[in-house]
Each structure stands twice: as structure tokens, then as C-alpha cells.
Write a protein that holds these residues in place. Structure first.
Motif, PDB file in Angstrom:
ATOM      1  N   VAL A 188       0.839  -1.205   0.000  1.00 40.78           N
ATOM      2  CA  VAL A 188       0.000   0.000   0.000  1.00 40.78           C
ATOM      3  C   VAL A 188       0.870   1.251   0.000  1.00 40.78           C
ATOM      4  O   VAL A 188       0.586   2.219  -0.715  1.00 40.78           O
ATOM      5  CB  VAL A 188      -0.981  -0.014   1.197  1.00 40.78           C
ATOM      6  CG1 VAL A 188      -1.677   1.319   1.350  1.00 40.78           C
ATOM      7  CG2 VAL A 188      -2.008  -1.124   1.018  1.00 40.78           C
ATOM      8  N   THR A 189       1.954   1.236   0.772  1.00 45.03           N
ATOM      9  CA  THR A 189       2.863   2.387   0.805  1.00 45.03           C
ATOM     10  C   THR A 189       3.504   2.609  -0.562  1.00 45.03           C
ATOM     11  O   THR A 189       3.621   3.748  -1.025  1.00 45.03           O
ATOM     12  CB  THR A 189       3.949   2.177   1.879  1.00 45.03           C
ATOM     13  OG1 THR A 189       3.321   1.968   3.139  1.00 45.03           O
ATOM     14  CG2 THR A 189       4.878   3.358   1.967  1.00 45.03           C
ATOM     15  N   ALA A 190       3.924   1.526  -1.214  1.00 44.41           N
ATOM     16  CA  ALA A 190       4.519   1.645  -2.553  1.00 44.41           C
ATOM     17  C   ALA A 190       3.503   2.196  -3.552  1.00 44.41           C
ATOM     18  O   ALA A 190       3.830   3.062  -4.371  1.00 44.41           O
ATOM     19  CB  ALA A 190       5.037   0.286  -3.020  1.00 44.41           C
ATOM     20  N   LEU A 191       2.280   1.715  -3.472  1.00 43.12           N
ATOM     21  CA  LEU A 191       1.236   2.202  -4.386  1.00 43.12           C
ATOM     22  C   LEU A 191       0.905   3.662  -4.100  1.00 43.12           C
ATOM     23  O   LEU A 191       0.664   4.437  -5.034  1.00 43.12           O
ATOM     24  CB  LEU A 191      -0.004   1.322  -4.266  1.00 43.12           C
ATOM     25  CG  LEU A 191       0.160  -0.108  -4.802  1.00 43.12           C
ATOM     26  CD1 LEU A 191      -1.023  -0.974  -4.384  1.00 43.12           C
ATOM     27  CD2 LEU A 191       0.327  -0.109  -6.314  1.00 43.12           C
ATOM     28  N   ASP A 192       0.896   4.055  -2.829  1.00 44.60           N
ATOM     29  CA  ASP A 192       0.684   5.467  -2.475  1.00 44.60           C
ATOM     30  C   ASP A 192       1.758   6.356  -3.090  1.00 44.60           C
ATOM     31  O   ASP A 192       1.473   7.427  -3.627  1.00 44.60           O
ATOM     32  CB  ASP A 192       0.689   5.654  -0.957  1.00 44.60           C
ATOM     33  CG  ASP A 192      -0.657   5.414  -0.330  1.00 44.60           C
ATOM     34  OD1 ASP A 192      -1.678   5.554  -1.034  1.00 44.60           O
ATOM     35  OD2 ASP A 192      -0.702   5.086   0.872  1.00 44.60           O
ATOM     36  N   GLY A 193       3.003   5.906  -2.982  1.00 48.71           N
ATOM     37  CA  GLY A 193       4.103   6.674  -3.560  1.00 48.71           C
ATOM     38  C   GLY A 193       3.964   6.826  -5.057  1.00 48.71           C
ATOM     39  O   GLY A 193       4.214   7.908  -5.608  1.00 48.71           O
TER      40      GLY A 193
END
Length: 193
Positions: free
Chosen positions: A32-37
Motif C-alpha cells: 500500500v505504501t509503494a502504491l501510495d508513492g
């Protein structure tokens, strides 16, 4: 005696399940953090698309001062095409990333009934993340082409041999190409390890 052995095994099974759930949530939060970035970077690039569009207008004179170095309608047309294609790839990348985030959050939510819970395959997740990253890379390439056209419209055509135009294009191509090589290498390393 058999009952006591069963009771001894129950906490171990619970511990294993909770450890597996905790590990899945930890891995999921990384996704989720990677997709947010990725979505945030795409948003910044989308702003650059609209800045490029706002800086150009048909018939605009270059800062070179030589009418022969002014960009023609074909350069402005190419700029608009590259900007629209770039925006399309950034939008594609962001929508895929947002869809994956939604599926991951539904999958791991405790408040959702089982009938509404999303079931996402790890392979689908990896392919979706790869498609989203590829959309960003292709969008960057078209944004690079459109920025070269913006430079030609504002500073003069590359064919005129203007030093300012040449330096600006060289710096843009060098820095963006280097950043894309680093990004692609990092994504490739992350997906193969």
C-alpha cells in the motif's frame, strides 16, 4: 491425556495463524505504501503536463529572436499529442494503483463481511503493480518528449543551433534518462528478489 495434548496444540495453531496474519498485514502495508508513492508521483507529473500545456500557444515567438527559429504548428501539435498521451499513461497508472490499494484494504479489513471481502491473488497484485510502474515510465517518456517541444517553442528550434536550447534539452534528457534507468532497475530488482 489426549485432551491436554489437544489443548497444548491449540495455542500453537492460534499463534501460527496470528503470526501469518501479522506477516501478511506487514507485507500488505508495504504494498500500500509503494502504491501510495506511485500515485503521488503520478500526481506531480500530471501537474507538469498541465504546466507544459499552459506555457504554449499557437504562433508564440521564441526567445531566440530569429523568426526562422520559431516553432511551427507541427511542434505545437506534437506537444499537445505528447501531453495527452502522457496524461493518459499517468491516469492509467494511478487508477491501477488505486484499484490495487482498494482490493488490498478490503482484503485486510476486519470490519467487512466475508461476502464483501476482496480476494486478490499475489500474482495479480504483482502484475498490477508492474503495469502501474510501466504506465508511469511510459508517461515519463512522453512527458520528456513534450518538454523538449516546450523548450523548442520557448527557446527556439534545435535545428537553429541555439546554445540555450541545446543545453536545456541535453540536461533534461540526461537527468530524466538517468532517473528512469534507476527507477526501472529498482523495480526490476524488487520484482526478481
Amino acid at each position: 491425556m489426549d485432551e491436554s495434548e489437544d489443548r497444548d496444540n491449540e495455542p500453537k495453531d492460534c499463534d501460527r495463524r496470528s503470526a501469518a496474519t501479522g506477516e501478511a498485514r506487514s507485507t500488505t502495508s508495504v504494498h500500500v505504501t509503494a502504491l501510495d508513492g506511485l500515485v503521488n508521483v503520478n500526481s506531480l507529473f500530471t501537474i507538469a503536463v498541465f504546466v507544459g500545456l499552459s506555457l504554449t500557444s499557437p504562433g508564440q515567438r521564441s526567445l531566440e529572436g530569429n523568426p526562422a527559429c520559431d516553432a511551427g504548428p507541427d511542434i505545437v501539435r506534437n506537444l499537445l499529442v505528447f501531453e495527452v498521451v502522457s496524461f493518459s499513461f499517468f491516469l492509467f497508472s494511478s487508477l491501477v494503483a488505486q484499484g490495487l490499494k482498494l482490493a488490498i484494504n478490503l482484503l485486510n479489513s476486519n470490519d467487512v463481511d466475508e461476502s464483501f471481502r476482496a480476494h486478490i491473488n499475489a500474482r495479480v497484485l504483482r502484475l498490477g503493480m508492474l503495469a502501474s510502474a510501466a504506465g508511469s515510465v511510459i508517461g515519463c517518456l512522453f512527458l520528456l518528449l513534450s518538454m523538449i517541444n516546450v523548450i523548442q517553442i520557448r527557446l527556439g528550434l534545435l535545428s537553429c543551433g541555439s546554445t540555450a536550447t541545446g543545453r536545456a534539452v541535453a540536461a533534461l534528457v540526461t537527468l530524466v534518462s538517468t532517473a528512469l534507468v534507476v527507477y526501472i532497475s529498482t523495480v526490476f530488482y524488487a520484482f526478481t528478489h
